[in-house]
Design an enzyme around this catalytic site. Sequence first.
Site, PDB file in Angstrom:
ATOM      1  N   GLY A 218      36.301  16.565  51.529  1.00 58.78           N
ATOM      2  CA  GLY A 218      36.295  17.002  53.022  1.00 58.78           C
ATOM      3  C   GLY A 218      36.036  16.021  53.996  1.00 58.78           C
ATOM      4  N   SER A 219      36.761  16.194  55.270  1.00 59.79           N
ATOM      5  CA  SER A 219      36.720  15.428  56.322  1.00 59.79           C
ATOM      6  C   SER A 219      35.182  15.593  56.958  1.00 59.79           C
ATOM      7  CB  SER A 219      37.695  15.576  57.232  1.00 59.79           C
ATOM      8  OG  SER A 219      38.873  15.386  56.563  1.00 59.79           O
ATOM      9  N   GLY A 220      34.815  14.957  57.760  1.00 57.63           N
ATOM     10  CA  GLY A 220      33.513  14.832  58.350  1.00 57.63           C
ATOM     11  C   GLY A 220      32.407  13.725  57.937  1.00 57.63           C
ATOM     12  N   HIS A 221      32.915  12.937  56.863  1.00 62.15           N
ATOM     13  CA  HIS A 221      32.120  11.931  56.242  1.00 62.15           C
ATOM     14  C   HIS A 221      32.475  10.380  56.569  1.00 62.15           C
ATOM     15  CE1 HIS A 221      30.551  15.127  54.066  1.00 62.15           C
ATOM     16  NE2 HIS A 221      31.336  15.434  53.457  1.00 62.15           N
TER      17      HIS A 221
ATOM     18  N   HIS B 198      26.371  17.636  53.661  1.00 63.98           N
ATOM     19  CA  HIS B 198      27.139  19.106  54.517  1.00 63.98           C
ATOM     20  C   HIS B 198      26.144  19.632  55.163  1.00 63.98           C
ATOM     21  CE1 HIS B 198      29.421  17.813  50.756  1.00 63.98           C
ATOM     22  NE2 HIS B 198      30.502  17.948  51.703  1.00 63.98           N
TER      23      HIS B 198
END
Length: 332
Positions: free
Chosen positions: A53-56, A218
């Site tokens: 997932g993106s956001g990291h 997350h």
Amino acid sequence: MKKFINKIDDIVTEVIDGLVLANPEILSNIPDSKVITRKNINKNKVALISGGGSGHEPAHAGFVGTGMLDAAVFGEIFTSPGPDRIYDAIKTVVGKPGGLLLVKNYTGDVMNFEIAADMAKDEGIDLETVIINDDIALENSTSTTGKRGIIGTIFVHKIAGAAAEAGLNLQEVKRIAQKAIDNIASFGVSLSGCTVPASGKPGLIVPDGEMEVGLGIHGEPGLLREKQKTADESAEIIMQHIDQYLNLKKDDEVGLIVNGLGGTPMMELNILARKAIKILQAKEIKIIESFVGNYMTAIDMVGFSFSVIKLDAELKKFLKAKVVTTAMVGME
């Protein structure tokens, strides 16, 4: 929600565009597929593919380049990429020597990478997979699928990437990647949750004066919640867990990552690094490489994580090998 974004639905596409436009000598992308690859794909060596997932950011695309990954697959924010997208990456970068999938231990990532691998194997593509599970905070939790994959993933990218760059075959690269995984311990704490743009508010609320110990990347709850500690006290808590897990002894050689989770400034990360290094030095443990910065974040979370890898001669050699990516450059 105070964020410099345009449309929420365009975030991932615009992140990819920005990375490639800003780094045209290192990165390229597969059109309409949300996959970043090396600019110059080399199908004469074992290919390494990771993602999630993106956001990291900068993980994982920041580690695409010489000595690390060949492709990074983007999911939507905190959402695993679908099998078709992973399959696109495999088809684009994997040649005759085969490919190794480096997968963090989350249910969606494991399932979707496995489906994509099966699709590719049906076409005769030689693939292997390792599951990265370096987070020791929730080792015995019944609410997760086992130890999560967090910041220690970057050690695996680095070491396996160097082994592949050196021309080792697929089984050897997999063996070295698994050896790295087996010798990593990571642990994080936070003072806040993170704000996912689609929701506009933090998913985890940490009250003033408290901190979440052992949280996930997350915003998942951690091991426990405690009164907020000083930088030194927080570093000591984490290093005690890591030391106990790895059974570190005098004259051991290690690598260290002090990682920001998105909302912690470098000023504070260096204060934390100072204490972590002093703790290791007091035990006469030799730090071969140390990295301080934002390597695997949780959007805007105020927090940090430590990761330590215990090294033998082989792991040490590959950890110190040359690398050229947007998030890590240099070394020997």
